[in-house]
Design a protein around this motif. Structure first.
Motif, PDB file in Angstrom:
ATOM      1  N   ARG A 151      28.892  16.396   2.076  1.00  0.00           N
ATOM      2  CA  ARG A 151      30.082  16.934   2.755  1.00  0.00           C
ATOM      3  C   ARG A 151      31.120  17.409   1.751  1.00  0.00           C
ATOM      4  O   ARG A 151      31.808  18.406   1.975  1.00  0.00           O
ATOM      5  CB  ARG A 151      30.689  15.874   3.678  1.00  0.00           C
ATOM      6  N   ALA A 211      32.215  21.445   1.256  1.00  0.00           N
ATOM      7  CA  ALA A 211      33.604  21.903   1.317  1.00  0.00           C
ATOM      8  C   ALA A 211      34.012  22.636   0.048  1.00  0.00           C
ATOM      9  O   ALA A 211      34.705  23.661   0.103  1.00  0.00           O
ATOM     10  CB  ALA A 211      34.526  20.709   1.554  1.00  0.00           C
ATOM     11  N   HIS A 226      34.208  15.810   7.896  1.00  0.00           N
ATOM     12  CA  HIS A 226      34.493  17.147   7.380  1.00  0.00           C
ATOM     13  C   HIS A 226      35.475  17.011   6.211  1.00  0.00           C
ATOM     14  O   HIS A 226      36.636  16.651   6.409  1.00  0.00           O
ATOM     15  CB  HIS A 226      35.086  18.028   8.474  1.00  0.00           C
ATOM     16  N   PHE A 227      34.997  17.305   5.007  1.00  0.00           N
ATOM     17  CA  PHE A 227      35.830  17.154   3.813  1.00  0.00           C
ATOM     18  C   PHE A 227      36.755  18.346   3.592  1.00  0.00           C
ATOM     19  O   PHE A 227      37.644  18.298   2.737  1.00  0.00           O
ATOM     20  CB  PHE A 227      34.931  16.956   2.582  1.00  0.00           C
ATOM     21  N   GLU A 228      36.578  19.412   4.362  1.00  0.00           N
ATOM     22  CA  GLU A 228      37.376  20.616   4.152  1.00  0.00           C
ATOM     23  C   GLU A 228      38.883  20.378   4.193  1.00  0.00           C
ATOM     24  O   GLU A 228      39.605  20.898   3.318  1.00  0.00           O
ATOM     25  CB  GLU A 228      36.982  21.685   5.186  1.00  0.00           C
ATOM     26  N   ALA A 261      39.774  18.700   0.830  1.00  0.00           N
ATOM     27  CA  ALA A 261      39.592  19.604  -0.310  1.00  0.00           C
ATOM     28  C   ALA A 261      40.631  20.717  -0.305  1.00  0.00           C
ATOM     29  O   ALA A 261      41.242  21.013  -1.348  1.00  0.00           O
ATOM     30  CB  ALA A 261      38.184  20.203  -0.281  1.00  0.00           C
ATOM     31  N   ASP A 262      40.858  21.323   0.848  1.00  0.00           N
ATOM     32  CA  ASP A 262      41.774  22.449   0.916  1.00  0.00           C
ATOM     33  C   ASP A 262      43.209  22.029   0.612  1.00  0.00           C
ATOM     34  O   ASP A 262      43.962  22.772  -0.028  1.00  0.00           O
ATOM     35  CB  ASP A 262      41.703  23.107   2.291  1.00  0.00           C
ATOM     36  N   SER A 306      40.895  12.752   6.804  1.00  0.00           N
ATOM     37  CA  SER A 306      39.584  12.512   7.406  1.00  0.00           C
ATOM     38  C   SER A 306      39.700  12.113   8.877  1.00  0.00           C
ATOM     39  O   SER A 306      38.689  11.978   9.563  1.00  0.00           O
ATOM     40  CB  SER A 306      38.837  11.413   6.638  1.00  0.00           C
TER      41      SER A 306
END
Length: 332
Positions: free
Chosen positions: A52, A56, A257-259, A262-263, A283
């Protein structure tokens, strides 16, 4: 038919809008400037949790936001050396797992205060540059428990985990809580294989539980769903959606969902505002960091209705799933 709850999609739309606002706030130059991001992983990138993160960061790379490189299967004893090498090569942001290397990873970060570190960790962040995160998906884990509790016929559910650490315990406990709500009579078999990646060992542990009467398996590790498929029982997925690999076996999955994490970190590094904070909140369901997917052909209609209603309550803030990091125990 497989259903992804609508609220998860709204959260994703919100994230897209947020990204657009971020670009507008930082200006074209900030949006186009790439930073060097490195991933250092102790397991293969195919492993659930790391996959994940990798997904991302690859998405950010494809958007043109970052230059991304990584090392996988790095042993704990070699982790510090790899961190130093990337630091010396001018990385702007280093992402990885500090769970088994807390002391050395924090020591390296202290030696490179101008480099930002975003590390999976059970311990607090450290100023000025060591931020932490984790996959706090206890909310979708709870929702999958609702689905599983309503489905079991033997009233026995097996749970196979990697290590009995907070990051795993909280997901299992939330799942157990949900299962008990839809089925007060359900019992649980719990075991840990003491490995992050040993599918054969996880599979054998699952076989033992199925032989003991479990007709639903909580697959915190790879290998469990294989056992469920071979023995004709159901499985609950964790972190990633493996239903395409196990059609007719995976009842529901709690996804990470790591997005959002990360974002957020990438935007802050670009803006020069990165802080040694706990990024774990990204998270949560409300941040778009978690969701649930359900196979409607396998789940009971009543449990789907209940789970959707509970998700709405969580999103609205009227229902809070407590974080319980205690080691879960078998009740059968």
């Amino acid at each position: 038919m497989k259903t992804v709850f609508q609220l998860g999609r709204r959260a994703f739309i919100g994230l897209v809008a947020g990204a657009a606002l971020t670009m507008a706030a930082f200006g074209p130059a900030a949006a186009q400037e790439k930073i060097k991001v490195v991933g250092i992983y102790t397991v293969p990138i195919e492993q659930q949790w790391v996959s994940r993160i990798h997904l991302a960061l690859n998405a950010a790379k494809e958007r043109g936001d970052i230059d991304y490189s990584y090392s996988e299967n790095v042993s704990n004893t070699d982790y510090e050396r790899v961190m130093r090498e990337y630091a010396e090569q001018g990385a702007n942001l280093i992402v990885g797992e500090a769970f088994g290397v807390e002391k050395p990873s924090r020591a390296v970060a202290a030696e490179y205060p101008d480099i930002k570190f975003l590390m999976g960790s059970s311990l607090p962040p450290v100023e000025p540059n060591f931020a932490t995160f984790d996959n706090f998906i206890q909310e979708p884990a709870y929702l999958t428990g609702l689905i599983a509790g309503a489905k079991t016929k033997s009233n026995i559910i097996g749970l196979v985990g990697g290590y009995a650490i907070p990051e795993v315990n909280r997901l299992m406990n939330a799942f157990i809580q949900g299962a008990k709500e839809t089925n007060p009579d359900v019992k649980f078999l719990v075991t840990f294989i003491n490995s992050w990646y040993d599918p054969p060992k996880a599979k054998e542990a699952a076989f033992a539980m199925i032989d003991a009467g479990a007709d639903i398996m909580y697959a915190e590790r790879f290998g469990v769903s294989d056992a469920a498929k071979e023995r004709g029982v159901l499985a609950i997925g964790n972190v990633i959606d493996t239903s395409k690999d196990y059609p007719g076996t995976v009842l529901a999955s709690a996804l990470w969902h790591f997005e959002p994490t990360a974002d957020k970190a990438i935007a802050e590094v670009k803006a020069g505002s990165f802080k040694a904070a706990d990024f774990g909140i990204y998270s949560f369901l409300g941040a778009g960091g978690g969701s649930i997917v359900v196979d409607e052909k396998l789940a009971t209609p009543e449990s789907i209705t209940i789970a959707k209603a509970k998700e709405a309550e969580i999103k609205a803030g009227t229902l809070k799933i407590e974080i319980n990091d205690a080691e879960p125990k078998s009740t059968k």
